[in-house]
Design a protein around this motif. Structure first.
Motif, PDB file in Angstrom:
ATOM      1  N   VAL A 156      35.902  41.910  35.289  1.00 26.67           N
ATOM      2  CA  VAL A 156      36.802  42.735  35.540  1.00 26.67           C
ATOM      3  C   VAL A 156      37.516  42.497  37.079  1.00 26.67           C
ATOM      4  O   VAL A 156      38.722  42.326  37.401  1.00 26.67           O
ATOM      5  N   ILE A 157      36.553  42.323  38.028  1.00 34.35           N
ATOM      6  CA  ILE A 157      36.916  42.040  39.240  1.00 34.35           C
ATOM      7  C   ILE A 157      37.562  40.551  39.545  1.00 34.35           C
ATOM      8  O   ILE A 157      38.703  40.651  40.046  1.00 34.35           O
ATOM      9  N   PHE A 158      37.297  39.502  38.748  1.00 35.67           N
ATOM     10  CA  PHE A 158      37.936  38.393  38.713  1.00 35.67           C
ATOM     11  C   PHE A 158      39.300  38.439  38.200  1.00 35.67           C
ATOM     12  O   PHE A 158      40.427  38.011  38.762  1.00 35.67           O
ATOM     13  N   GLY A 159      39.609  39.263  37.102  1.00 37.30           N
ATOM     14  CA  GLY A 159      40.974  39.377  36.304  1.00 37.30           C
ATOM     15  C   GLY A 159      41.569  40.279  37.295  1.00 37.30           C
ATOM     16  O   GLY A 159      42.780  39.849  37.245  1.00 37.30           O
ATOM     17  N   THR A 160      41.107  41.387  38.022  1.00 34.69           N
ATOM     18  CA  THR A 160      41.958  42.057  38.717  1.00 34.69           C
ATOM     19  C   THR A 160      42.446  41.648  40.069  1.00 34.69           C
ATOM     20  O   THR A 160      43.543  42.196  40.639  1.00 34.69           O
ATOM     21  N   THR A 161      41.730  40.741  40.484  1.00 28.57           N
ATOM     22  CA  THR A 161      42.038  40.125  41.744  1.00 28.57           C
ATOM     23  C   THR A 161      42.684  38.756  41.622  1.00 28.57           C
ATOM     24  O   THR A 161      42.963  37.998  42.770  1.00 28.57           O
ATOM     25  N   ALA A 162      43.001  38.131  40.367  1.00 26.49           N
ATOM     26  CA  ALA A 162      43.750  37.105  40.234  1.00 26.49           C
ATOM     27  C   ALA A 162      45.097  37.203  40.666  1.00 26.49           C
ATOM     28  O   ALA A 162      45.668  38.174  40.944  1.00 26.49           O
ATOM     29  N   LYS A 163      45.858  35.946  40.914  1.00 23.30           N
ATOM     30  CA  LYS A 163      46.978  35.724  41.486  1.00 23.30           C
ATOM     31  C   LYS A 163      48.136  36.339  40.615  1.00 23.30           C
ATOM     32  O   LYS A 163      49.187  37.197  40.945  1.00 23.30           O
ATOM     33  N   ARG A 164      47.788  36.383  39.285  1.00 20.01           N
ATOM     34  CA  ARG A 164      48.760  37.068  38.398  1.00 20.01           C
ATOM     35  C   ARG A 164      48.833  38.627  38.134  1.00 20.01           C
ATOM     36  O   ARG A 164      49.449  39.194  37.130  1.00 20.01           O
ATOM     37  N   ALA A 165      47.747  38.865  38.777  1.00 17.40           N
ATOM     38  CA  ALA A 165      47.259  40.530  38.506  1.00 17.40           C
ATOM     39  C   ALA A 165      48.149  41.348  39.510  1.00 17.40           C
ATOM     40  O   ALA A 165      48.655  40.901  40.580  1.00 17.40           O
ATOM     41  N   ASN A 166      48.051  42.651  39.192  1.00 13.97           N
ATOM     42  CA  ASN A 166      48.605  43.572  40.192  1.00 13.97           C
ATOM     43  C   ASN A 166      47.726  44.126  41.354  1.00 13.97           C
ATOM     44  O   ASN A 166      46.780  44.884  40.972  1.00 13.97           O
TER      45      ASN A 166
END
Length: 257
Positions: A156-166
């Protein structure tokens, strides 16, 4: 302007202090009982929300300064993923542990003012497993639970802090994922997924809580490292796009030659 390392370390110390004081404080002061399933007082949901909302609040408070890891498993996972230097990882982990220990000390001072208070075997919200602890789950169940849920937490952390995330939504998603994790894991281990959060109370409780703290250091770190590798290999589209762009540029350069 780049944030000074010491500023980031202090932010991590404060953030972890708040997480442990709010989370463990809600568990032990608001009437949680280690002999009842679910815990009494504010209940399972209340304790879960205390930990999760603490992360949300800290994410928007110290996130711009340090990234708001407030968890050694997160910092070590970020280092493995190439997102944090070894030097900063060491600084973060030490600061997080100091913050958790300090919060546990403050919590002990507060509780000592209650008539008849005694520090129990798993006092201050210490994590544990087996006979005498909440659902009395086995070592295997505790280890698997902590490793798997830390893995999911880091995904969840990696996904939500990725460049493409909000980025504006990252704190909420991470905090509420921790709420969900607590709802499942509390009856099993009291929920750690955070070595610092476990170390602080265990040092004061001593005895069985301290003898079992190894699991809450090893399992979350393993779960975090597996998550870092899995995300990089399978889910990190930003990294794949970057590599693809480099390959295209190399092809163009070769063709021009």
């Amino acid at each position: 302007m780049e944030t000074k390392p010491i500023t980031k370390y202090v932010a991590e110390l404060i953030g972890t202090f708040c997480l442990v004081l709010f989370g463990c404080g809600a568990a032990v002061i608001a009437g949680a009982s280690t002999s009842e399933i679910p815990p009494s007082g504010i209940g399972l949901l209340g304790i879960s929300l205390a930990f999760g909302v603490s992360v949300v609040v800290m994410a928007y408070t110290i996130g711009p300064i340090s990234g708001c890891h407030i968890n050694p498993a997160i910092s070590i996972s970020m280092m493995a993923a190439g997102k944090l230097s070894v030097k900063d990882t060491v600084g973060y982990v030490i600061s997080q542990c100091i913050g958790a220990i300090a919060a546990s000390g403050v919590l002990q001072l507060i509780l000592s003012g209650k008539p008849g208070y005694t520090l129990g075997e798993y006092g201050l919200g210490a994590n544990g497993w087996g006979p005498g602890y909440l659902g009395q789950y086995s070592t295997q169940s505790a280890f698997i639970g902590e490793a798997v849920f830390t893995f999911l937490f880091l995904i969840v952390i990696f996904g939500t802090t990725a460049k493409r995330a909000n980025p504006a939504m990252a704190g909420l998603a991470i905090g509420f994922s921790l709420v969900l994790i607590h709802l499942v894991l509390i009856p099993i281990t009291g929920t750690s997924v955070n070595p610092a959060r476990s170390l602080g109370p265990a040092l004061f409780a001593g005895g069985k809580a301290l003898s079992q703290v190894w699991l809450f250091i090893v399992a979350p770190i393993i779960g975090g490292l597996v998550a870092a590798g899995f995300y990089k290999l399978v889910l990190d589209e930003d990294d794949k796009i970057t590599k693809k762009t480099v390959e295209v540029h190399e092809d163009i350069s070769i063709n021009r030659l």
